[in-house]
Design an enzyme around this catalytic site. Sequence first.
Site, PDB file in Angstrom:
ATOM      1  N   ASP A   1       7.697 -15.648   7.903  1.00 35.47           N
ATOM      2  CA  ASP A   1       7.813 -15.169   9.300  1.00 35.47           C
ATOM      3  C   ASP A   1       8.054 -13.801   9.358  1.00 35.47           C
ATOM      4  O   ASP A   1       8.098 -13.270   8.292  1.00 35.47           O
ATOM      5  CB  ASP A   1       9.013 -16.085   9.989  1.00 35.47           C
TER       6      ASP A   1
ATOM      7  N   ASP B   1       7.159   0.372 -20.649  1.00 34.65           N
ATOM      8  CA  ASP B   1       6.554   1.555 -20.661  1.00 34.65           C
ATOM      9  C   ASP B   1       7.631   2.812 -20.597  1.00 34.65           C
ATOM     10  O   ASP B   1       7.515   3.837 -21.216  1.00 34.65           O
ATOM     11  CB  ASP B   1       5.878   1.951 -19.177  1.00 34.65           C
TER      12      ASP B   1
ATOM     13  N   SER C   1      16.530  -4.784 -12.845  1.00 38.42           N
ATOM     14  CA  SER C   1      16.234  -4.937 -11.623  1.00 38.42           C
ATOM     15  C   SER C   1      16.904  -3.497 -10.824  1.00 38.42           C
ATOM     16  O   SER C   1      16.212  -3.208  -9.948  1.00 38.42           O
ATOM     17  CB  SER C   1      17.293  -5.881 -10.875  1.00 38.42           C
TER      18      SER C   1
ATOM     19  N   HIS D   1      20.367  -8.409  -3.374  1.00 39.13           N
ATOM     20  CA  HIS D   1      19.818  -7.729  -4.624  1.00 39.13           C
ATOM     21  C   HIS D   1      18.648  -6.997  -3.661  1.00 39.13           C
ATOM     22  O   HIS D   1      18.452  -5.605  -4.404  1.00 39.13           O
ATOM     23  CB  HIS D   1      19.084  -8.916  -5.098  1.00 39.13           C
TER      24      HIS D   1
ATOM     25  N   ASN E   1      15.987  -9.105 -18.319  1.00 40.21           N
ATOM     26  CA  ASN E   1      17.231  -8.996 -18.995  1.00 40.21           C
ATOM     27  C   ASN E   1      17.486 -10.060 -19.908  1.00 40.21           C
ATOM     28  O   ASN E   1      18.661 -10.340 -20.132  1.00 40.21           O
ATOM     29  CB  ASN E   1      18.281  -9.068 -17.596  1.00 40.21           C
TER      30      ASN E   1
ATOM     31  N   ASP F   1      11.318  -8.460  -2.944  1.00 40.32           N
ATOM     32  CA  ASP F   1      12.750  -8.936  -3.439  1.00 40.32           C
ATOM     33  C   ASP F   1      13.251  -9.895  -2.499  1.00 40.32           C
ATOM     34  O   ASP F   1      12.491 -10.995  -2.023  1.00 40.32           O
ATOM     35  CB  ASP F   1      13.461  -7.576  -3.412  1.00 40.32           C
TER      36      ASP F   1
ATOM     37  N   ASP G   1      22.561   3.337   6.078  1.00 41.42           N
ATOM     38  CA  ASP G   1      21.979   4.240   5.165  1.00 41.42           C
ATOM     39  C   ASP G   1      20.568   3.794   4.932  1.00 41.42           C
ATOM     40  O   ASP G   1      19.889   4.676   4.239  1.00 41.42           O
ATOM     41  CB  ASP G   1      22.812   4.377   3.809  1.00 41.42           C
TER      42      ASP G   1
ATOM     43  N   TYR H   1       1.922  -7.948 -17.871  1.00 46.70           N
ATOM     44  CA  TYR H   1       0.454  -7.570 -17.777  1.00 46.70           C
ATOM     45  C   TYR H   1      -0.142  -6.408 -17.657  1.00 46.70           C
ATOM     46  O   TYR H   1       0.408  -5.650 -17.321  1.00 46.70           O
ATOM     47  CB  TYR H   1       0.238  -8.066 -16.074  1.00 46.70           C
TER      48      TYR H   1
ATOM     49  N   ASN I   1      23.001  12.271   4.761  1.00 47.50           N
ATOM     50  CA  ASN I   1      23.283  12.060   6.320  1.00 47.50           C
ATOM     51  C   ASN I   1      24.975  11.682   6.242  1.00 47.50           C
ATOM     52  O   ASN I   1      25.121  11.162   7.086  1.00 47.50           O
ATOM     53  CB  ASN I   1      22.639  10.780   6.636  1.00 47.50           C
TER      54      ASN I   1
HETATM   55 CA    CA Z   1      23.348   8.355   2.580  1.00 50.52          CA
END
Ligand code: CA
Length: 746
Positions: free
Chosen positions: A258, A400, A424, A267, A356, A212, A221, A371, A281
């Site tokens: 890199d 699917d 997405s 995104h 979309n 991405d 998080d 594909y 957490n």
């Molecule tokens: Ca969390």
Amino acid sequence: MLKPTSNSSHQSFQIRRNGAAPQAASTTPSEETPAAPSDSLDIGSIKTEPTAAVADSRPTIVEGEVLVKTKASLFKSDQDSLLESLGATVKERFEFPEELFKSFDGEVLRLQLPDGLTTKDALKRLAGDPRVQYAVPNEILYLDEMEAGAPEQGQGQAPDDSSGHMPNDLDPKLWGLHNRGQDRGTVDADIDAPEAWAKTTGSNNVVVAVIDTGVDYNHPDLVDNMWTNPGEIPGDGIDNDGNGVIDDVHGYNAYADDGDPMDGHSHGTHCAGTIAGQGNNGQGVAGVAWDAQIMAVKIFDDSGKTSSDAILRGITYAAKNGARITSNSWGGGQKNDLIKEAFEKSSAFHVMAAGNNGRNVDRRENYPSGYEMSNSISVAATDRNDRLANFSNYGQQEVDIAAPGVQTYSTIPDGRYGFKSGTSMATPHVSGAAVLMVANEPDITNEELKQRLMNGADKLSSLRGKVASGGRLNIANSLEKDNIAPGDIRDLAARAESAGSIGVSFLATGDDGYEGKANSYEVRVSEQPIQTLEQFLAATPYDLGKPVIAGEREEFRLAVAPSTEERTMHVAVRAFDNLSNASPFAGSEVTVPAAQLAFEDSIEVDTQGWTTEGTWGIETTQGKAVFSDSPGELSPNEANQSITSPVIDLSTFKSSALMFDTSYKLEEEFDQVHLEVASVPAEGEEAEWAEVKAYTGSADPKHEVVDLSGYDGQKVQFRFRLTTDRSYTEDGFNFDNVRVLGQKTA
Ligand code: CA
Ligand code: CA
Ligand code: CA
Ligand code: CA
């Protein structure tokens, strides 16, 4: 009363126009924009990037380059002569090590062409070259952004009676994980995450690559769920593990080549949080998996631009460095054999966004989700009410499964959180689900992953005929291993309640034989006998409610199209468990009484009795007269015009239905014909028109049946109302042989 749910009905979408040029290679759907939540979080202004004009003016290929896959075991001298014949030089050599890419036989080269040789001409010359398997352009893709509104908040939610396992950070904004009806959602329109977490919450042994815009690997998080390259010493400027990338600690920036995949876009970070935001957490969000190793593979630069070479480097890196799953919330452009092969031959399981454009991708494909591969799954998006998202691509062959993807709340860079919409956002729900499945069964194969994800999906009428599984992700189901089908449907009986209604009754079957509860029913009705599965699947489907416990009696009523003839109808039922194991179908037949005509017009001569506006009128083609919105011409632009029926008296009818023949060609989405019905109002009052169906796109001649039983006992009118936008129209809409039928009550 249950109404038939047509396979063929055309769903009406409200989508943004994304370019009139159907061959444009530049759009890369898969993303909507963040919308600020109501609390103090500020996630920046909303970008409304590419209109068609902008998108079309951007370059779609890297001019002067080609990507070539040579024949296997080509002699070096042959390769040299190939380069010489073009005058090209090798800019990059891709390595697809055999142990990671099954039988990637051949070498992949990125060539720099000499001045004066265009990419197009080079591709033509390479097309028939015996030294070459295939050659493709180095295509440029753009991650496009659309606007997404924030949810309407503060609506009530159902009491929490889930038997699942709850983390302390299951924010109510995470409706896709657990939907209690908050923010105007529908209870249980979710992936059943708490029920799944009772079994597993993920594992730090499962590596999932987010291919991405990168990931903010410092996000509180995400920081503990980042993949850490065990062989790399951070910051020493040395490629310690010899994998070709210096200081690649948490992943790879394939765009810049890199070791720093930091996300300057948002995104990728958003997708990562949905897959595996650290669960329980005490802060932010819980991902579908509470624990995983997120490998950040940045193929887009921070403006959301990438090219085939970066994509190939990204896929290769993920495979080489041990990703079990890759999550791909991007797409667009032309078919590219090289990218397809890289995905297909890597050992990972690839989850891909369907795109979309709001279109049927069976007709015009989206890549890479289109594909055909046994190790990938393509994902459409649903909203908090289990409807297919209006922007989501769909296709019974190409797509699917669906997953939540409207107003998805997740991590964004700099320790913040925000909303985004798109296929997405649906995709990482499925990727996270795959993480849980691998954590639960480390030896599960890619084929099993795909099959179980699809089989476990909750079947929805909104997705029937839209995605191959007909359902929305349910990870609790997919974690289960169950090969035992429900038992036979017993004691099936059908009786006619009227000319338009059949009552059906049978004993419920179970999940495994007669144990437990089945998950759903499939009921079909036909005037033809139903003896084979083929005949069953060709009959008209109905949705029934959730099954009761095995052995209890089920009673349903089915609305059928009335006919002026008495006839025998065939009813058949089968049951599915939560992994789509199906019982055999059981059948019954019933004599349905004749209905009477309340109105008939075969439309042969004129428009007498009808009220026409604008260009509606009679059109005669091949000696046959029909009503047309624009006889002999294209539909008008900026239209809002109706043809309204005479008053039809249904005061002594029940089970009424409207039937007509139609064919049409309308600009998909933007031009529509609305079929509307209204009771005849009292003197001096306005008619209240209610839309019963809308038509757009094109259809070959077909027979339509529209239930009017809601208007039994009343005087009604119906109308066809054409609405068009300001540009581009097609032939238009026509209809013929109009009848209203029902059973006389007096
Ligand atoms: Ca969390
Ligand atoms: Ca649920
Ligand atoms: Ca390295
Ligand atoms: Ca079962």
